[in-house]
Design an enzyme around this catalytic site. Structure first.
Site, PDB file in Angstrom:
ATOM      1  CG  ASN A   1      -1.951  -1.088   1.203  1.00  0.00           C
ATOM      2  OD1 ASN A   1      -2.609  -1.312   0.200  1.00  0.00           O
ATOM      3  ND2 ASN A   1      -2.062  -1.809   2.309  1.00  0.00           N
ATOM      4  CE1 TYR A   2      -0.208   4.296   3.642  1.00  0.00           C
ATOM      5  CE2 TYR A   2      -0.039   2.033   4.445  1.00  0.00           C
ATOM      6  CZ  TYR A   2      -0.716   3.239   4.379  1.00  0.00           C
ATOM      7  OH  TYR A   2      -1.896   3.383   5.064  1.00  0.00           O
ATOM      8  CG  LEU A   3       7.156   0.489   0.709  1.00  0.00           C
ATOM      9  CD1 LEU A   3       8.089  -0.678   0.985  1.00  0.00           C
ATOM     10  CD2 LEU A   3       7.764   1.795   1.204  1.00  0.00           C
TER      11      LEU A   3
END
Length: 832
Positions: free
Chosen positions: A790-792
């Protein structure tokens, strides 16, 4: 085939086009949670997105405190979703021993009434012996790649109507065979008179209960051999290159009875029996030993019993007098039956299930066939939650068509529910990407049916999210300058907003000064977040000002709303939200950490460890915690055994080398002894190897005979197997004689150079495996997959793998490779 509780949502549809945590304590003794949800307008941050749990079942009076918890998804979120009609849980046969609950006397006078209320009481086991009060345990979060296909019935917390069994004569509208409750033989229950003793005698059964065997569905017949699907031959739609970027549903039983309450036979209606079955299936899990889970389950079950009571009028009032053991044993027996099926039977059942589900797995989007992700609705069960979730154990209601909103093209045929009922609403909104939605009753979370992770819509959404985070790089300096100036604003609302933005941007990043703020609260999934953060002097001063003249339950940021904050963020950069900051900080930190690693000359495992280390740092930054897996110690022990096994193989080769080339003993490269291999371990290891070789020989013999018989040929005689086993015995007799002699021989001679080459390879394996063990142990309390998914930005990983010659498959699972095809074509020097 699949159970009614796992029915597909509907026939093939056509689709159209972070929170800030408050330091104030709440009424429950936990710190309050301030959410930045965009869905709440003009609501103080500390109150945003907090919704009370609806109570659709009969009214009850519950005195509960009002802690504010981060909304969390059910632990079953990764289980295939299914719309399902009511299905009675099986009654089990068995007998409970009647016993009065044993009261525990506590010397702790400080214990509150509420604490004494939920304290587990001693219970009588079926044999009459007292059980120790169960210890409270925390359910570990499983990894993103957990395999939970063979779990017992899922838990369901519920507050809506008690579950009713759906019935319909219209079989054409249902893709599955419906399981209906059969008429059960009524039997009179004689209540045992209380003799006055602590342990009343169990009443004897006056008549035998006849149980009819479950009717098994005939497996679909099919020819052997694998069949290639047409879908595999289709070309992948490369949208990023364009201009715009559980059971099988068959009848299992007809009549079952059990002695479930205080030695009394309970004849429960299907609705009440089903809920009891949810608990019975979990009897030997950590959940069933948890006081909060048991308390919440029993409250909800009593509400169902009030509407669907036992036929003889028995009042179920005490959890300690309930015996769910027969139900547990029934479910275990059913699981054993399923496992005992032959490979061919399992293949036939899977084939029938796949054929039934095929039309629900895809939709047609702009003329293209696209896969749907979660095409099933979650089945009913008991809510598990994660960590110390206060609602664990509650009944999760069955989702019916009346609860579901369908989104579909205007000209597309509306799918027909596969159970009686009508959709709540049918809309035609081509500005959203979901196909269906409903609201679960425990946390009031909205659930959606989306296209699969590798679909064009999902890929475009992911790509736009990371591009938005990259765009923030151009604006971040000015944004930080602005909110730093506002930290001293004379307008309190601006000062609070600036402080909130500071935490959104910098939380968990260390600042070089001695001003500390401690964050201690229940975060997502009720997992405790504790962090002592160094902050700038002005931030520390502001927090003290915000707390002045406020009670512990008052809002810390009482002059900031989500609407106002998001409006301010958008004014500084179009599309900027609090979550964009989180994605930006995660990705840019990850890029920096990877660039700082010096990997010249590093082995593959050393490069992988460097990648995972950077991933762990980001996961800690984002607070992606998890409880240490229950199996961690066992897993580490297996790894230690495997490491010793590699050393054993290397030791045997060294001894062979020394026999052939005595001069090699003087070579430091080969003369080091394996210090952790003692004689006892070697003997045990060789016995294990022998057992595996015997099992391998037996399986190979059986498989060969099976193939010969299938080809119409004569099977091998038993003497063939005996000869093979005798050869195995001879090999291990030789190994036993070699123990302690520092000498060894091989079945087949090898030249010295080949021996040295083999030893060197084993040495590299030992070194790499040690690094794997370190990596596994260091990551036991961190969920690496959450940030990776989700974030990288996946392009960081792709470029890094290309630059450092690391196979992408070593880092991205098959699921992630399917999810991020658009990231695969970046240049090696690409940077976030």
């Amino acid at each position: 085939m699949f159970s009614d509780d796992e029915r597909p949502l509907a026939p093939k549809p056509t689709a159209n086009g972070s929170g800030l945590k408050n330091g104030n304590g709440n009424a429950n003794g936990q710190q309050s949670d301030v959410s930045m949800s965009d869905a709440d307008d003009d609501v103080p941050l500390s109150q945003a997105t907090r919704k009370s749990r609806q109570d659709p079942l009969p009214a009850r009076n519950l005195k509960r405190k009002k802690p504010v918890y981060a909304e969390s998804s059910s632990s079953e979120d990764d289980v295939p979703l299914a719309s399902s009609p009511a299905k009675p849980a099986p009654k089990a046969n068995g007998r409970a021993k009647k016993s009065k609950p044993v009261k525990e006397e506590s010397d702790d006078d400080d214990q509150s009434p509420s604490e004494r209320e939920v304290a587990p009481k001693k219970r009588r086991a079926p044999n009459g012996k007292a059980k120790a009060p169960p210890k409270k345990k925390v359910k570990e979060e499983s990894d993103a790649s957990d395999e939970e296909d063979d779990k017992p019935l899922k838990k369901t917390n519920g507050r809506k109507k008690a579950v009713k069994q759906a019935e319909s004569d219209d079989e054409d509208s249902k893709p599955l065979k419906k399981v209906a409750a059969k008429a059960r033989a009524t039997k009179k229950v004689k209540k045992e008179e209380d003799s006055g003793s602590d342990t009343p005698k169990p009443k004897k059964r006056s008549a035998k209960v006849k149980e009819e065997e479950a009717v098994s569905a005939s497996p679909a017949k099919g020819k052997k051999g694998k069949k290639k699907e047409d879908d595999e031959e289709e070309d992948v739609f490369k949208w990023w290159e364009q201009h715009e970027a559980q059971g099988d549903g068959t009848e299992r039983w007809q009549t079952l009875e059990h002695h479930g309450y205080n030695g009394v036979d309970l004849d429960l209606p299907p609705e009440a029996e089903e809920v009891a079955g949810f608990y019975g299936a979990m009897l030997e899990t950590d959940h069933a030993q948890d006081a909060t889970f048991n308390k919440n389950f029993f409250e909800d079950w009593k509400r169902v019993l009030a509407k669907y009571p036992p036929s003889d009028g028995t009042q179920v009032t005490k959890f300690e007098l309930c015996d769910f053991r027969p139900m547990f044993e029934y479910f275990e027996a059913e699981k054993a039956k399923k496992k005992s099926l032959s490979s061919e039977e399992k293949k036939q059942l899977k084939k029938a299930k796949d054929e039934l589900e095929a039309k629900y797995m895809t939709c047609v989007l702009d003329g293209r066939k696209e896969k749907i992700g979660n095409f099933r609705v979650e089945p009913p069960g008991l809510f598990r939650g994660r960590g110390e979730h206060p609602k664990k154990g509650y009944l999760k209601n069955r989702v019916r068509p009346e609860d579901i909103t369908i989104n579909i093209g205007k000209d597309a045929p509306i799918p027909v529910p596969n159970m009686p009922g009508k959709w709540k609403k049918v809309i035609h909104d081509n500005t959203v990407t979901w196909l269906a939605t409903w609201t679960e009753n425990i946390n009031q979370n909205h659930k959606y049916v989306f296209l699969a992770a590798g679909s064009s819509l999902k890929g475009q959404s992911d790509m736009q999210k990371f591009e938005k985070a990259r765009e923030l790089k151009k604006h971040i300096d000015k944004i930080r300058l602005d909110y730093t100036e506002d930290l001293k604003s004379k307008v309190m609302a601006d000062r609070q907003r600036a402080t909130a933005m500071y935490f959104i941007d910098k939380l968990a990043l260390r600042a070089e000064n001695p001003n500390f703020i401690i964050f201690d609260f229940l975060g997502k999934d009720s997992i405790r977040y504790y962090n002592k953060v160094e902050v700038e002097a002005q931030i520390f001063k502001n927090i003290r000002i915000f707390k002045e003249n406020k009670e512990p339950d008052d809002n810390l940021f009482d002059r900031v709303t989500t609407t106002g904050l998001n409006k301010h963020l958008t004014s500084q950069m179009k599309g900027l939200t609090a979550k964009v900051f989180r994605t930006f900080n995660a990705s840019i930190t990850f890029q920096r950490l990877l660039d700082e690693e010096e990997l010249k000359g590093a082995t593959l495992q050393e490069r992988l460890n460097a990648y995972n280390k950077a991933n762990r740092m980001v996961a800690i930054l984002c607070n992606h915690q998890r409880s240490t897996p229950k199996t961690h110690d066992q897993s580490m022990e297996k790894m230690r055994y495997k490491l010793r096994s590699l050393k054993y193989d290397r030791m045997k080769l060294r001894h062979v080398l020394f026999s052939q080339e005595p001069k090699a003993k003087k070579n430091k490269k080969y003369n080091e002894e394996e210090s952790d291999l003692d004689e006892d371990w070697i003997e045990e290891h060789e016995e294990n190897l022998k057992a595996k070789e015997i099992e391998k020989a037996e399986k190979k013999f059986a498989k060969e005979n099976e193939k010969l018989e299938a080809d119409g040929k004569k099977a091998h005689k038993d003497s063939v197997l005996k000869e093979r086993l005798a050869a195995v015995e001879e090999d291990f007799e030789r190994l036993a004689k070699e123990r302690g002699t520092k000498k060894a021989t091989l079945k087949k001679d090898r030249p010295t150079d080949k021996l040295e080459e083999a030893i060197d390879k084993l040495t590299d394996k030992v070194k790499a495996f040690k690094l794997q063990m370190i990596d596994r142990d260091e990551g036991k309390e961190v969920a690496l997959s959450t940030s990776k998914i989700n974030y990288l930005d996946p392009r960081i990983t792709v470029a890094w793998c290309n630059t450092h010659d690391v196979p992408i498959e070593k880092i991205f699972s098959k699921t992630l490779l399917t999810k991020f095809p658009w990231a695969r074509g970046v240049e090696n020097d690409w940077k976030f």
